[in-house]
Design an enzyme around this catalytic site. Structure first.
Site, short mmCIF file in Angstrom:
data_model
loop_
_atom_site.label_atom_id
_atom_site.label_comp_id
_atom_site.label_asym_id
_atom_site.label_seq_id
_atom_site.Cartn_x
_atom_site.Cartn_y
_atom_site.Cartn_z
N THR B 25 3.01 -12.60 30.50
CA THR B 25 2.69 -11.17 30.56
C THR B 25 3.80 -10.43 29.82
OG1 THR B 25 1.84 -9.41 31.98
CG2 THR B 25 3.78 -10.56 32.78
N CYS B 31 6.96 -2.70 36.83
CA CYS B 31 6.03 -3.69 37.37
C CYS B 31 6.78 -4.99 37.63
CB CYS B 31 4.90 -3.96 36.38
SG CYS B 31 3.86 -2.53 36.03
N HIS B 48 0.74 -9.57 37.54
CA HIS B 48 1.48 -8.43 36.99
C HIS B 48 1.21 -7.25 37.93
CE1 HIS B 48 2.70 -6.08 33.12
NE2 HIS B 48 2.79 -5.26 34.15
#
Lengths: 206, 164
Positions: B25, B31, B48
């Site tokens: 990711t 995040c 994520h």
């Protein structure tokens, strides 16, 4: 509350005008600072899936210089001014007469100067918007980051996170003769700000 | 060398990698990239995570991969479907930064650390050990988990590459 996701075409046009007025004034400010013409592309307004927001700035891993201001007041939201790091160096050399190296290392001083330039541009964006709408809009102290577009822009999407997987983005782009002029404004009004914004611009909100 | 296919995980999304695939990711800021790995079956999963707690969700139905408290159980479910066992899983975490540190006075802006805390709390309740983490700071990260080795590679613009 009516869903911001189902805005009518004319409402999107109203938001385009918001982007036009705001970044038009910011372009004038930049043009005055640089003593050169600054062109502005037609604003784009759309509901953008989170994953694509960073694509609009070159991709999630693209290194960008981003100046961020949180807008408080009657219609809260997030405002970013985004520059390519190489272009931002040129801007520093022209505007702040700083001796800068042509690489991607930035000193505290250089970032601070960029933050101030972003602040001037964002300030003219917001004050023209406040004049137009007669709303009280007060920007936070600017914050600057040199990092991956995805990481930086996600910060402006949190208010949308609890409502869905897309955010309403008012995007305008500066262009002109010289890379230092290139930059992008991303205005991301909070979801709850739309009724206030529309009402202030004479659009009937059910 | 044979290039293994890469499973991509978007923001507020999760995925599973098997048979030597890598899963990645990009552009994690506040995040959190959470990975779970079963070393016996060589199955890895990645989420994520964007927000700490689904109690604030104003959408219905909501995206379970987006919130820490719902993403962790969902990721375990997906891994079990692929043949992994929860008692063999270990966890690694990266991300949870404060991208604009100067703005981080209020709780709502401390979202990065809260995402990390929420993931850690869920994992400890379920009994999955967190064997490594690279969280906090004020910079973005791209992460990639190799399902063959369980190694998590973390890249950042400012601080180079490291392996966990």
């Amino acid at each position: 509350m009516r869903s911001y996701g189902k805005l009518a075409e004319f409402e999107l046009d109203v938001l385009k005008e918001v982007g036009n007025i705001g970044s038009g004034h910011a372009a004038t400010a930049l043009s005055t600072l640089l003593n050169r013409p600054v062109d502005m592309a037609v604003p784009k307004v759309s509901l953008v899936p989170f994953e694509e927001v960073a694509e609009r700035a070159g991709g999630a891993e693209q290194l960008v210089v981003a100046v961020f201001l949180r807008v408080d007041g009657d219609a809260p939201g997030n405002l970013f001014y985004i520059m390519n790091p190489v272009a931002a160096k040129r801007l520093l050399r022209r505007l702040a007469a700083m001796e800068v190296e042509e690489d991607l290392e930035y000193s505290e001083m250089e970032l601070s100067a960029l933050s101030e330039i972003g602040n001037i541009l964002a300030g003219s964006y917001l004050s023209s918007l406040a004049d137009l709408t007669r709303l009280a809009l007060s920007p936070s102290v600017p914050a600057v980051a040199l990092d991956m577009a995805g990481a930086v822009l996600a910060y402006g999407l949190m208010q949308y996170g609890e409502m869905g997987d897309a955010a309403l983005l008012v995007e305008t782009r500066f262009q002109g003769d010289g890379e230092e002029i290139e930059g992008q404004f991303f205005l991301i009004p909070d979801p709850d700000s739309f009724p206030t914004l529309f009402r202030s611009l004479g659009v009937d909100v059910p | 060398m044979i290039q293994q296919p890469i499973v991509k995980v978007a923001m507020a999304d999760l995925g599973v990698a098997v048979r030597g695939e890598c899963i990645r990711t990009t552009g994690l800021g506040s995040c959190v990239g959470l990975t779970l790995y079963d070393a016996v079956r060589k199955i890895g999963g990645m989420a994520h995570v964007m927000l700490p707690d689904s109690s604030i969700a104003r959408e219905f139905p909501f995206n379970r991969a987006k919130y820490a408290d719902t993403a962790v159980p969902l990721l375990i479910e997906e891994l079990e479907k692929a043949g992994a066992r929860v008692e063999r899983m270990n966890a690694k975490m990266a991300g949870g930064a404060q991208m604009f540190a100067s703005l981080a006075q209020s709780d709502s802006l401390r979202i990065g650390p809260r995402n990390v805390e929420s993931c850690a709390l869920l994992l400890s309740r379920i009994g999955i050990p967190v064997v490594a983490e690279d969280t906090g700071g004020n910079y973005g990260r791209t992460i990639e988990l190799d399902s063959e080795t369980g190694i998590l590679t973390i890249r950042s613009a400012q601080n180079g590459t490291k392996e966990l």
